[in-house]
Enzyme design. Structure first.
Site, PDB file in Angstrom:
ATOM      1  N   GLN A 127       0.810  -1.399  -0.009  1.00  0.00           N
ATOM      2  CA  GLN A 127      -0.096   0.181   0.021  1.00  0.00           C
ATOM      3  C   GLN A 127       0.656   1.274   0.178  1.00  0.00           C
ATOM      4  OE1 GLN A 127      -3.447   0.436   2.607  1.00  0.00           O
ATOM      5  NE2 GLN A 127      -2.279   1.944   3.510  1.00  0.00           N
ATOM      6  N   GLY A 128       0.610   2.206  -1.080  1.00  0.00           N
ATOM      7  CA  GLY A 128       1.418   3.374  -1.313  1.00  0.00           C
ATOM      8  C   GLY A 128       0.498   4.604  -0.534  1.00  0.00           C
ATOM      9  N   TYR A 129      -0.030   4.818   0.581  1.00  0.00           N
ATOM     10  CA  TYR A 129      -0.894   5.818   0.947  1.00  0.00           C
ATOM     11  C   TYR A 129      -0.143   6.807   1.760  1.00  0.00           C
ATOM     12  CZ  TYR A 129      -5.292   3.058  -0.060  1.00  0.00           C
ATOM     13  OH  TYR A 129      -6.116   2.388  -0.629  1.00  0.00           O
ATOM     14  N   SER A 130       0.443   6.736   2.705  1.00  0.00           N
ATOM     15  CA  SER A 130       0.803   7.754   3.666  1.00  0.00           C
ATOM     16  C   SER A 130       2.386   8.624   3.069  1.00  0.00           C
ATOM     17  CB  SER A 130       1.567   7.189   4.915  1.00  0.00           C
ATOM     18  OG  SER A 130       0.426   6.603   5.805  1.00  0.00           O
ATOM     19  N   SER A 162       4.618  -0.688   4.323  1.00  0.00           N
ATOM     20  CA  SER A 162       4.895  -1.988   4.626  1.00  0.00           C
ATOM     21  C   SER A 162       5.009  -2.776   3.540  1.00  0.00           C
ATOM     22  CB  SER A 162       3.704  -2.466   5.655  1.00  0.00           C
ATOM     23  OG  SER A 162       3.247  -1.772   6.815  1.00  0.00           O
ATOM     24  N   GLU A 245      -8.937  -2.263   5.582  1.00  0.00           N
ATOM     25  CA  GLU A 245      -7.746  -2.546   6.309  1.00  0.00           C
ATOM     26  C   GLU A 245      -7.900  -2.605   7.685  1.00  0.00           C
ATOM     27  OE1 GLU A 245      -3.434  -0.414   6.845  1.00  0.00           O
ATOM     28  OE2 GLU A 245      -5.009   0.644   5.946  1.00  0.00           O
ATOM     29  N   GLU A 373      -6.343   7.876  17.375  1.00  0.00           N
ATOM     30  CA  GLU A 373      -7.173   8.981  17.479  1.00  0.00           C
ATOM     31  C   GLU A 373      -8.077   9.066  16.440  1.00  0.00           C
ATOM     32  OE1 GLU A 373      -3.553   9.161  19.915  1.00  0.00           O
ATOM     33  OE2 GLU A 373      -3.829   8.753  17.959  1.00  0.00           O
TER      34      GLU A 373
END
Length: 395
Positions: A127-130, A162, A245, A373
């Protein structure tokens, strides 16, 4: 690649399915986990292929893509038995996150092209999100994709990715609109991890390993055909991915921690630490929480089967699991005393330092898949109906 054919054509009872699955795991199990990382990687992928080739992969997947399409109760049994057999899970994050998104939003050609190879482990997805300036606030991401004919030209950086070092494919969020467009200018692309211009730099974590990495895209060409959904309309796909996820492996996690807790109880009994009333009280609390984990997992699977999505309550399961795994490992290290502080390299380490390793690894649990959060905000606003947090950006 063979076509799975192990499932009978008529429904079978839970007991019959459990027996058949146990027999398969006993006769085809992957054997002892290798210590060498490269051997362990190959061992894990070989096991995933074995499951697929014998019709025991993808318990909730449609059959036309190699899955089992199991009813809810059978999926529960499936997760329990795989956890009991201590077999490895899949490499990468594609099965639990990208696959549900592609199944719902992808074209028929994309499903045929990507899903079977992902399920068999022939391709590893990450996954390439952040991004450095867009972690919990994903709508502020900066990686851009500029369209030129039938291609996108992608530039930018992802971080905390990851399995990036092992990945063949990245499912990635990019900005195709203006920076001010936020979630209305996001597009969902599938990027070849081996394409020219892709660079992966591992990030070492507290355990000494490098599960995470930062990924750089420098004029990477991505076919428009590898876009899932429409341009600038990737945000609904993001929400599907994040929901899955947070829900992915909920029952599997419950089954794993059921086993982990039993193993911790046995260890404490062997060391006569259960003679302490405070230790027994903590173990009773963990017993209650692991049972709640199982019920939450069942509810999550039921919601997916009923509505097609896990919904905001998947944040309940995510919060519960992450807090539990942090607490149980911290307790184990604490109650074992000095022996609990010895790592894997020490001959005196308790159970090869598994509790210390777990303690260090789970420090990140309340950050991944959306911080704790963020999960609490989701529950407050979307489940409890409380007023929106004015400090959070609008999405």
């Amino acid at each position: 690649m063979t076509t799975p054919s192990a499932l009978p054509q008529t429904p079978e009872s839970l007991d019959a399915f459990r027996t058949r699955l146990r027999d398969f795991l006993a006769s085809h199990g992957p054997g002892r986990r290798p210590r060498d990382p490269e051997e362990r990687f190959a061992w894990t992928r070989a096991w995933q292929a074995t499951l697929f080739d014998h019709g025991f992969a993808g318990p909730g997947w449609p059959k036309q893509y190699g899955g089992m399409d199991l009813p809810f109760a059978h999926q529960v049994v499936y997760q329990e038995e795989l956890a009991r057999a201590r077999v490895p899970g899949p490499v990468g994050t594609g099965l639990g996150i990208a696959a549900p998104t592609i199944i719902k939003f992808g074209s028929d050609e994309q499903k045929r092209r990507w899903l079977p190879s992902m399920l068999r482990g022939d391709t590893v997805w990450a996954q390439g999100y952040s991004e450095p300036e867009a972690g919990s606030d994903l709508p502020s991401l900066r990686t851009t994709a500029r369209r030129e004919g039938d291609m996108y030209v992608v530039n930018g950086q992802k971080v905390w990715t990851s399995h990036a070092s092992r990945a063949d494919v990245f499912f990635t969020l990019v900005r195709t609109g203006t920076r001010e467009s936020r979630q209305r200018g996001i597009t969902y692309l599938i990027v070849d991890a081996h394409a020219p211009g892709v660079q992966v730099r591992p990030l070492r974590d507290l355990t000494g390993g490098h599960l995470f990495a930062e990924v750089f895209f420098d004029d990477v060409l991505v076919p428009v055909a590898d876009r899932v959904g429409e341009e600038n309309e990737g945000w609904p796909l993001v929400r599907t991915s994040l929901g899955h996820e947070r829900a992915a492996g909920a029952m599997n996690q419950a089954a794993i921690y059921r086993r982990v807790l039993s193993e911790l109880q046995q260890l404490l009994a062997e060391r006569r630490l259960l003679d302490d009333a405070d230790v027994r009280d903590r173990m009773a609390d963990f017993e209650i929480r692991v049972r709640i984990m199982r019920y939450n997992g069942q509810r999550t699977i039921s919601d997916i089967l009923t509505h097609g999505e896990p919904g905001p309550v998947s944040s309940v399961a995510r919060l519960h699991i992450t807090a539990f795994e942090q607490d149980v490992h911290e307790f184990a290290v604490d109650v074992l005393g000095p022996a609990g502080l010895l790592g894997r390299d020490s001959e005196e380490a308790v159970q090869r330092g598994r509790w210390l390793y777990g303690f260090l690894r789970t420090r990140a649990s309340t950050i991944g898949a959306g911080t704790a959060e963020i999960q609490r905000n989701t529950l407050a606003e979307q489940v409890l109906g409380l007023p929106r947090d004015p400090g959070m950006p609008s999405v």
